[in-house]
Design a protein around this motif. Sequence first.
Motif, PDB file in Angstrom:
ATOM      1  N   MET A   1       0.842  -1.171   0.000  1.00 45.67           N
ATOM      2  CA  MET A   1       0.000   0.000   0.000  1.00 45.67           C
ATOM      3  C   MET A   1       0.890   1.239   0.000  1.00 45.67           C
ATOM      4  SD  MET A   1      -3.028   1.128   2.654  1.00 45.67           S
ATOM      5  CE  MET A   1      -3.608  -0.533   2.748  1.00 45.67           C
ATOM      6  N   THR A   2       0.520   2.260  -0.766  1.00 44.40           N
ATOM      7  CA  THR A   2       1.325   3.474  -0.863  1.00 44.40           C
ATOM      8  C   THR A   2       0.739   4.568   0.014  1.00 44.40           C
ATOM      9  OG1 THR A   2       0.050   4.392  -2.686  1.00 44.40           O
ATOM     10  CG2 THR A   2       1.854   2.892  -3.265  1.00 44.40           C
ATOM     11  N   SER A   3       1.513   5.624   0.189  1.00 39.73           N
ATOM     12  CA  SER A   3       1.017   6.760   0.959  1.00 39.73           C
ATOM     13  C   SER A   3      -0.140   7.437   0.237  1.00 39.73           C
ATOM     14  CB  SER A   3       2.139   7.752   1.241  1.00 39.73           C
ATOM     15  OG  SER A   3       2.621   8.300   0.036  1.00 39.73           O
ATOM     16  N   ASP A   4      -0.169   7.357  -1.108  1.00 42.82           N
ATOM     17  CA  ASP A   4      -1.300   7.906  -1.856  1.00 42.82           C
ATOM     18  C   ASP A   4      -2.592   7.204  -1.461  1.00 42.82           C
ATOM     19  OD1 ASP A   4       0.288   9.729  -3.169  1.00 42.82           O
ATOM     20  OD2 ASP A   4       0.514   8.503  -4.965  1.00 42.82           O
ATOM     21  N   ASP A   5      -2.520   5.883  -1.279  1.00 43.85           N
ATOM     22  CA  ASP A   5      -3.698   5.138  -0.848  1.00 43.85           C
ATOM     23  C   ASP A   5      -4.154   5.618   0.521  1.00 43.85           C
ATOM     24  OD1 ASP A   5      -3.638   3.601  -3.165  1.00 43.85           O
ATOM     25  OD2 ASP A   5      -2.497   1.981  -2.222  1.00 43.85           O
ATOM     26  N   ASP A   6      -3.193   5.837   1.412  1.00 42.54           N
ATOM     27  CA  ASP A   6      -3.509   6.333   2.749  1.00 42.54           C
ATOM     28  C   ASP A   6      -4.156   7.708   2.682  1.00 42.54           C
ATOM     29  OD1 ASP A   6      -2.415   4.041   3.841  1.00 42.54           O
ATOM     30  OD2 ASP A   6      -0.466   4.983   4.245  1.00 42.54           O
ATOM     31  N   GLU A   7      -3.609   8.570   1.827  1.00 44.75           N
ATOM     32  CA  GLU A   7      -4.146   9.918   1.686  1.00 44.75           C
ATOM     33  C   GLU A   7      -5.548   9.890   1.097  1.00 44.75           C
ATOM     34  OE1 GLU A   7      -1.148  11.903  -0.561  1.00 44.75           O
ATOM     35  OE2 GLU A   7       0.277  11.850   1.094  1.00 44.75           O
ATOM     36  N   ASP A   8      -5.794   9.036   0.108  1.00 42.31           N
ATOM     37  CA  ASP A   8      -7.126   8.914  -0.468  1.00 42.31           C
ATOM     38  C   ASP A   8      -8.121   8.455   0.583  1.00 42.31           C
ATOM     39  OD1 ASP A   8      -6.189   9.701  -2.930  1.00 42.31           O
ATOM     40  OD2 ASP A   8      -6.066   7.667  -3.741  1.00 42.31           O
ATOM     41  N   ARG A   9      -7.738   7.463   1.374  1.00 41.31           N
ATOM     42  CA  ARG A   9      -8.621   6.948   2.412  1.00 41.31           C
ATOM     43  C   ARG A   9      -8.873   8.021   3.469  1.00 41.31           C
ATOM     44  NH1 ARG A   9      -6.857   2.212   2.628  1.00 41.31           N
ATOM     45  NH2 ARG A   9      -5.004   2.608   3.855  1.00 41.31           N
ATOM     46  N   SER A  10      -7.830   8.784   3.807  1.00 37.29           N
ATOM     47  CA  SER A  10      -7.958   9.856   4.794  1.00 37.29           C
ATOM     48  C   SER A  10      -8.918  10.928   4.293  1.00 37.29           C
ATOM     49  CB  SER A  10      -6.599  10.466   5.093  1.00 37.29           C
ATOM     50  OG  SER A  10      -6.721  11.556   5.960  1.00 37.29           O
ATOM     51  N   ALA A  11      -8.784  11.315   3.037  1.00 40.59           N
ATOM     52  CA  ALA A  11      -9.662  12.333   2.465  1.00 40.59           C
ATOM     53  C   ALA A  11     -11.103  11.851   2.445  1.00 40.59           C
ATOM     54  CB  ALA A  11      -9.199  12.699   1.060  1.00 40.59           C
ATOM     55  N   GLN A  12     -11.303  10.584   2.119  1.00 42.86           N
ATOM     56  CA  GLN A  12     -12.655  10.039   2.101  1.00 42.86           C
ATOM     57  C   GLN A  12     -13.252  10.037   3.502  1.00 42.86           C
ATOM     58  OE1 GLN A  12     -12.085   6.232   0.272  1.00 42.86           O
ATOM     59  NE2 GLN A  12     -12.177   7.052  -1.793  1.00 42.86           N
ATOM     60  N   SER A  13     -12.463   9.695   4.505  1.00 44.07           N
ATOM     61  CA  SER A  13     -12.984   9.656   5.858  1.00 44.07           C
ATOM     62  C   SER A  13     -13.294  11.064   6.354  1.00 44.07           C
ATOM     63  CB  SER A  13     -12.023   8.944   6.802  1.00 44.07           C
ATOM     64  OG  SER A  13     -10.845   9.683   6.966  1.00 44.07           O
ATOM     65  N   LEU A  14     -12.534  12.059   5.904  1.00 45.06           N
ATOM     66  CA  LEU A  14     -12.813  13.431   6.308  1.00 45.06           C
ATOM     67  C   LEU A  14     -14.155  13.907   5.761  1.00 45.06           C
ATOM     68  CD1 LEU A  14      -9.329  15.144   5.881  1.00 45.06           C
ATOM     69  CD2 LEU A  14     -10.471  14.511   8.007  1.00 45.06           C
ATOM     70  N   ARG A  15     -14.492  13.487   4.571  1.00 45.36           N
ATOM     71  CA  ARG A  15     -15.772  13.894   3.979  1.00 45.36           C
ATOM     72  C   ARG A  15     -16.946  13.272   4.711  1.00 45.36           C
ATOM     73  NH1 ARG A  15     -12.820  13.673  -1.127  1.00 45.36           N
ATOM     74  NH2 ARG A  15     -13.209  11.468  -1.196  1.00 45.36           N
ATOM     75  N   GLY A  16     -16.730  12.141   5.358  1.00 47.79           N
ATOM     76  CA  GLY A  16     -17.818  11.448   6.017  1.00 47.79           C
ATOM     77  C   GLY A  16     -17.962  11.796   7.488  1.00 47.79           C
ATOM     78  N   MET A  17     -17.348  12.886   7.920  1.00 49.06           N
ATOM     79  CA  MET A  17     -17.373  13.253   9.330  1.00 49.06           C
ATOM     80  C   MET A  17     -18.778  13.672   9.754  1.00 49.06           C
ATOM     81  SD  MET A  17     -14.122  13.005  10.288  1.00 49.06           S
ATOM     82  CE  MET A  17     -13.993  13.951  11.765  1.00 49.06           C
ATOM     83  N   ASN A  18     -19.143  13.294  10.980  1.00 52.73           N
ATOM     84  CA  ASN A  18     -20.413  13.713  11.565  1.00 52.73           C
ATOM     85  C   ASN A  18     -20.122  14.897  12.473  1.00 52.73           C
ATOM     86  OD1 ASN A  18     -22.829  14.062  12.807  1.00 52.73           O
ATOM     87  ND2 ASN A  18     -22.958  12.016  13.681  1.00 52.73           N
ATOM     88  N   PHE A  19     -20.401  16.086  12.008  1.00 54.02           N
ATOM     89  CA  PHE A  19     -20.078  17.293  12.760  1.00 54.02           C
ATOM     90  C   PHE A  19     -20.890  17.405  14.051  1.00 54.02           C
ATOM     91  CE2 PHE A  19     -19.034  19.226   8.413  1.00 54.02           C
ATOM     92  CZ  PHE A  19     -17.712  18.857   8.508  1.00 54.02           C
ATOM     93  N   ASP A  20     -22.079  16.846  14.064  1.00 45.05           N
ATOM     94  CA  ASP A  20     -22.933  16.953  15.247  1.00 45.05           C
ATOM     95  C   ASP A  20     -22.284  16.359  16.490  1.00 45.05           C
ATOM     96  OD1 ASP A  20     -24.944  18.233  13.809  1.00 45.05           O
ATOM     97  OD2 ASP A  20     -25.949  16.342  13.317  1.00 45.05           O
ATOM     98  N   SER A  21     -21.516  15.316  16.317  1.00 41.94           N
ATOM     99  CA  SER A  21     -20.918  14.635  17.462  1.00 41.94           C
ATOM    100  C   SER A  21     -19.544  15.172  17.834  1.00 41.94           C
ATOM    101  CB  SER A  21     -20.823  13.135  17.181  1.00 41.94           C
ATOM    102  OG  SER A  21     -19.913  12.909  16.126  1.00 41.94           O
ATOM    103  N   MET A  22     -19.064  16.182  17.110  1.00 40.46           N
ATOM    104  CA  MET A  22     -17.720  16.711  17.338  1.00 40.46           C
ATOM    105  C   MET A  22     -17.762  17.929  18.250  1.00 40.46           C
ATOM    106  SD  MET A  22     -16.243  16.343  13.471  1.00 40.46           S
ATOM    107  CE  MET A  22     -14.567  16.824  13.865  1.00 40.46           C
ATOM    108  N   SER A  23     -16.752  18.021  19.118  1.00 42.33           N
ATOM    109  CA  SER A  23     -16.626  19.196  19.986  1.00 42.33           C
ATOM    110  C   SER A  23     -16.052  20.362  19.178  1.00 42.33           C
ATOM    111  CB  SER A  23     -15.699  18.874  21.155  1.00 42.33           C
ATOM    112  OG  SER A  23     -14.362  18.725  20.684  1.00 42.33           O
ATOM    113  N   ILE A  24     -16.058  21.526  19.790  1.00 42.41           N
ATOM    114  CA  ILE A  24     -15.484  22.702  19.132  1.00 42.41           C
ATOM    115  C   ILE A  24     -14.008  22.464  18.848  1.00 42.41           C
ATOM    116  CG2 ILE A  24     -14.859  25.129  19.475  1.00 42.41           C
ATOM    117  CD1 ILE A  24     -17.534  25.416  21.016  1.00 42.41           C
TER     118      ILE A  24
END
Length: 61
Positions: A1-24
């Motif tokens: 697995m390359t760092s590009d794969d890690d970055e793609d997965r990281s970017a995808q997970s960032l888009r799926g964040m649930n802001f309601d459950s996050m603190s300030i």
Amino acid sequence: MTSDDDEDRSAQSLRGMNFDSMSIAELEDYIADLDTEIARAKSMIERKRLAQNAAAGFFKS
């Protein structure tokens, strides 16, 4: 697995964040992470533009 794969997965997970459950603080950290990614993307754009311009200059002469 390359760092590009890690970055793609990281970017995808960032888009799926649930802001309601996050603190300030978590939201501020999230924004800081996004700012870092934006800077990285802008840097890549600049490098690609420089390479493109260099190639165009080479073939123009």
